[in-house]
Design an enzyme around this catalytic site. Structure first.
Site, PDB file in Angstrom:
ATOM      1  N   ARG A   1      -0.597 -11.482   7.183  1.00 14.18           N
ATOM      2  CA  ARG A   1      -0.319 -11.808   5.788  1.00 14.18           C
ATOM      3  C   ARG A   1       0.408 -13.132   5.707  1.00 14.18           C
ATOM      4  O   ARG A   1       1.254 -13.460   6.531  1.00 14.18           O
ATOM      5  CB  ARG A   1       0.462 -10.690   5.098  1.00 14.18           C
ATOM      6  CG  ARG A   1       1.815 -10.378   5.696  1.00 14.18           C
ATOM      7  CD  ARG A   1       2.332  -9.072   5.171  1.00 14.18           C
ATOM      8  NE  ARG A   1       2.693  -9.177   3.764  1.00 14.18           N
ATOM      9  CZ  ARG A   1       3.203  -8.174   3.075  1.00 14.18           C
ATOM     10  NH1 ARG A   1       3.388  -6.998   3.654  1.00 14.18           N
ATOM     11  NH2 ARG A   1       3.540  -8.332   1.821  1.00 14.18           N
ATOM     12  N   GLY A   2       0.039 -13.911   4.717  1.00 12.44           N
ATOM     13  CA  GLY A   2       0.679 -15.204   4.507  1.00 12.44           C
ATOM     14  C   GLY A   2       1.544 -15.103   3.273  1.00 12.44           C
ATOM     15  O   GLY A   2       1.784 -14.014   2.756  1.00 12.44           O
ATOM     16  N   LYS A   3       2.008 -16.271   2.790  1.00 11.41           N
ATOM     17  CA  LYS A   3       2.895 -16.273   1.632  1.00 11.41           C
ATOM     18  C   LYS A   3       2.193 -15.698   0.400  1.00 11.41           C
ATOM     19  O   LYS A   3       2.786 -15.004  -0.399  1.00 11.41           O
ATOM     20  CB  LYS A   3       3.353 -17.720   1.376  1.00 11.41           C
ATOM     21  CG  LYS A   3       4.439 -17.838   0.355  1.00 11.41           C
ATOM     22  CD  LYS A   3       5.292 -19.081   0.577  1.00 11.41           C
ATOM     23  CE  LYS A   3       6.324 -19.224  -0.521  1.00 11.41           C
ATOM     24  NZ  LYS A   3       6.001 -20.280  -1.477  1.00 11.41           N
TER      25      LYS A   3
ATOM     26  N   ARG B   1      -3.154 -11.473   1.806  1.00  9.90           N
ATOM     27  CA  ARG B   1      -3.403 -10.751   3.040  1.00  9.90           C
ATOM     28  C   ARG B   1      -4.785 -11.094   3.550  1.00  9.90           C
ATOM     29  O   ARG B   1      -5.678 -11.401   2.766  1.00  9.90           O
ATOM     30  CB  ARG B   1      -3.322  -9.260   2.791  1.00  9.90           C
ATOM     31  CG  ARG B   1      -1.903  -8.855   2.506  1.00  9.90           C
ATOM     32  CD  ARG B   1      -1.828  -7.488   1.939  1.00  9.90           C
ATOM     33  NE  ARG B   1      -0.475  -7.303   1.465  1.00  9.90           N
ATOM     34  CZ  ARG B   1       0.293  -6.265   1.788  1.00  9.90           C
ATOM     35  NH1 ARG B   1      -0.184  -5.312   2.551  1.00  9.90           N
ATOM     36  NH2 ARG B   1       1.518  -6.182   1.337  1.00  9.90           N
ATOM     37  N   VAL B   2      -4.924 -10.998   4.874  1.00  8.94           N
ATOM     38  CA  VAL B   2      -6.212 -11.295   5.489  1.00  8.94           C
ATOM     39  C   VAL B   2      -6.681 -10.060   6.242  1.00  8.94           C
ATOM     40  O   VAL B   2      -5.899  -9.457   6.987  1.00  8.94           O
ATOM     41  CB  VAL B   2      -6.092 -12.506   6.449  1.00  8.94           C
ATOM     42  CG1 VAL B   2      -7.452 -12.867   7.009  1.00  8.94           C
ATOM     43  CG2 VAL B   2      -5.470 -13.703   5.748  1.00  8.94           C
TER      44      VAL B   2
ATOM     45  N   LYS C   1      -9.815 -13.191   3.069  1.00  6.85           N
ATOM     46  CA  LYS C   1      -8.455 -13.516   2.604  1.00  6.85           C
ATOM     47  C   LYS C   1      -8.358 -13.160   1.127  1.00  6.85           C
ATOM     48  O   LYS C   1      -9.167 -13.624   0.319  1.00  6.85           O
ATOM     49  CB  LYS C   1      -8.198 -14.998   2.823  1.00  6.85           C
ATOM     50  CG  LYS C   1      -6.782 -15.448   2.553  1.00  6.85           C
ATOM     51  CD  LYS C   1      -6.613 -16.816   3.157  1.00  6.85           C
ATOM     52  CE  LYS C   1      -5.315 -17.458   2.886  1.00  6.85           C
ATOM     53  NZ  LYS C   1      -5.162 -18.681   3.676  1.00  6.85           N
TER      54      LYS C   1
ATOM     55  N   ASP D   1      -1.289 -31.579   7.466  1.00 11.24           N
ATOM     56  CA  ASP D   1      -0.424 -30.445   7.787  1.00 11.24           C
ATOM     57  C   ASP D   1      -0.816 -29.799   9.114  1.00 11.24           C
ATOM     58  O   ASP D   1      -0.869 -28.578   9.216  1.00 11.24           O
ATOM     59  CB  ASP D   1      -0.513 -29.428   6.631  1.00 11.24           C
ATOM     60  CG  ASP D   1       0.710 -28.527   6.553  1.00 11.24           C
ATOM     61  OD1 ASP D   1       1.739 -28.861   7.184  1.00 11.24           O
ATOM     62  OD2 ASP D   1       0.627 -27.485   5.894  1.00 11.24           O
TER      63      ASP D   1
HETATM   64  P1  AMP Z   1      -2.574 -17.129   5.948  1.00 14.02           P
HETATM   65  O1  AMP Z   1      -2.395 -16.450   4.651  1.00 14.02           O
HETATM   66  O2  AMP Z   1      -3.764 -18.036   5.992  1.00 14.02           O
HETATM   67  O3  AMP Z   1      -1.316 -17.766   6.472  1.00 14.02           O
HETATM   68  O4  AMP Z   1      -2.952 -15.961   6.995  1.00 14.02           O
HETATM   69  C1  AMP Z   1      -2.032 -14.994   7.383  1.00 14.02           C
HETATM   70  C2  AMP Z   1      -2.286 -14.571   8.821  1.00 14.02           C
HETATM   71  O5  AMP Z   1      -3.539 -13.912   8.931  1.00 14.02           O
HETATM   72  C3  AMP Z   1      -2.386 -15.728   9.789  1.00 14.02           C
HETATM   73  O6  AMP Z   1      -1.129 -16.100  10.236  1.00 14.02           O
HETATM   74  C4  AMP Z   1      -3.263 -15.172  10.901  1.00 14.02           C
HETATM   75  O7  AMP Z   1      -2.497 -14.419  11.817  1.00 14.02           O
HETATM   76  C5  AMP Z   1      -4.175 -14.241  10.165  1.00 14.02           C
HETATM   77  N1  AMP Z   1      -5.448 -14.904   9.851  1.00 14.02           N
HETATM   78  C6  AMP Z   1      -5.692 -15.693   8.777  1.00 14.02           C
HETATM   79  N2  AMP Z   1      -6.960 -16.132   8.780  1.00 14.02           N
HETATM   80  C7  AMP Z   1      -7.551 -15.616   9.883  1.00 14.02           C
HETATM   81  C8  AMP Z   1      -8.868 -15.726  10.458  1.00 14.02           C
HETATM   82  N3  AMP Z   1      -9.817 -16.462   9.866  1.00 14.02           N
HETATM   83  N4  AMP Z   1      -9.118 -15.069  11.613  1.00 14.02           N
HETATM   84  C9  AMP Z   1      -8.140 -14.352  12.210  1.00 14.02           C
HETATM   85  N5  AMP Z   1      -6.880 -14.212  11.725  1.00 14.02           N
HETATM   86  C10 AMP Z   1      -6.582 -14.831  10.577  1.00 14.02           C
END
Ligand code: AMP
Length: 282
Positions: free
Chosen positions: A24-26, A29-30, A45, A139
């Protein structure tokens, strides 16, 4: 999955089987997901519209989607398509089975010369392609780099990227460690900001922490503006040569991406493997 804006296939969540959460990011969720139709594996995502609106990020998200759907390179995470419902936006992304470079670095503390040089070659090749398409990433850092099946780097986050040239004034959030002096000073900048970031990344991968890391933000700022960093003796001479030619205050003095790809330390240590299909294509 291929699409262009005009012939874009319109997916819904019912087209997918949803698997385990990948992270999950800020803002969302993925999930690992699979297209019901052909069992194609993707990372889905999921972003909440209300949060994007609350943070004023609609414009940034649109730009990220616009830029990333058009970039197709082995070392850039594919954004295949997107769709939305009343509440959420869904981005259909390439699945990166190796996870985050950031976590790999945490596990290993630092990377070998071979591994680092390989990543620098992959990134420089991907950024050459971005710059040819007039996109600056701005970035590059371990948090934004994912890893493919064979450990190859995938640039993942285009949330900050822009079309060149740019005089953007933005509030900076998150880490300052990778910001080049011209962005700190809010001057006009160009694609050479990405070369600064490659220098910072190369240092962090070999040393285990970024070159300007300090206890306070103001100290980090000050050190970046003076380009004040030191190499531990463990950093090999060839890598020191490359990094010091990238971490130049004056953007025009930084090595070009072509020069990074030809740098003797990169050539000697990189073990980049290209899959057979891309060799045939070139
Ligand atoms: P983000 O919201 O893009 O920061 O994604 C949150 C977390 O999900 C990331 O830190 C990764 O650990 C995981 N993640 C995001 N995108 C992918 C992807 N395309 N494949 C595998 N893991 C992912």
């Amino acid at each position: 999955m291929e699409s262009t804006t005009s012939t874009r296939k319109h997916f819904t969540i019912n087209d997918f089987e949803i698997g385990r959460p990948l992270g999950r990011g800020k803002f969302g969720r993925v999930y690992l997901a699979r297209l019901k139709e052909n069992h194609f594996i993707v990372a889905l995502k999921v972003l909440f519209k209300s949060e994007i609106v609350k943070e004023g990020l609609e414009h940034q998200l649109r730009r990220e989607v616009e830029i990333q759907t058009h970039l197709q390179h082995l070392n850039i995470l594919r954004l295949y398509n997107y769709f939305h419902d009343d509440i959420r936006v869904y981005l259909i992304l390439e699945y990166a089975p190796g996870g985050e470079l950031y976590k790999e670095l945490q596990r290993k503390q630092k990377l070998t010369e071979q591994h680092t040089a390989t990543i620098i070659e992959e990134l420089s090749d991907a950024l050459t392609y971005c710059h040819e398409n007039k996109v600056i990433h701005r970035d590059i850092k371990p948090e934004n780099l994912l890893l493919g099946l064979r450990g190859e780097v995938k640039i993942a986050d285009f949330g900050w990227s822009v079309h060149t040239p740019s005089l953007r004034r933005k509030t900076m959030c998150g880490t300052l460690d990778y910001l080049p002096p011209e962005m700190i000073a809010r001057r006009m900048y160009n694609e050479t900001v990405d070369l600064w970031c490659i220098g910072v990344l190369c240092y962090e991968l070999l040393v285990g922490k970024p070159p300007f890391e300090s206890n306070t933000h103001s100290e980090t700022y000050r050190r970046i503006c003076k380009v004040n960093f030191k190499f531990p003796s463990s950093v090999p001479a060839g890598a020191q040569d490359l990094i010091s030619k990238l971490l130049r205050y004056n953007p025009s003095e930084r090595l070009s991406l072509a020069q990074v790809l030809e740098h003797p330390w990169v050539r000697e240590h990189s073990q980049r493997i290209l899959p057979p299909c891309s060799l045939m294509a070139s």
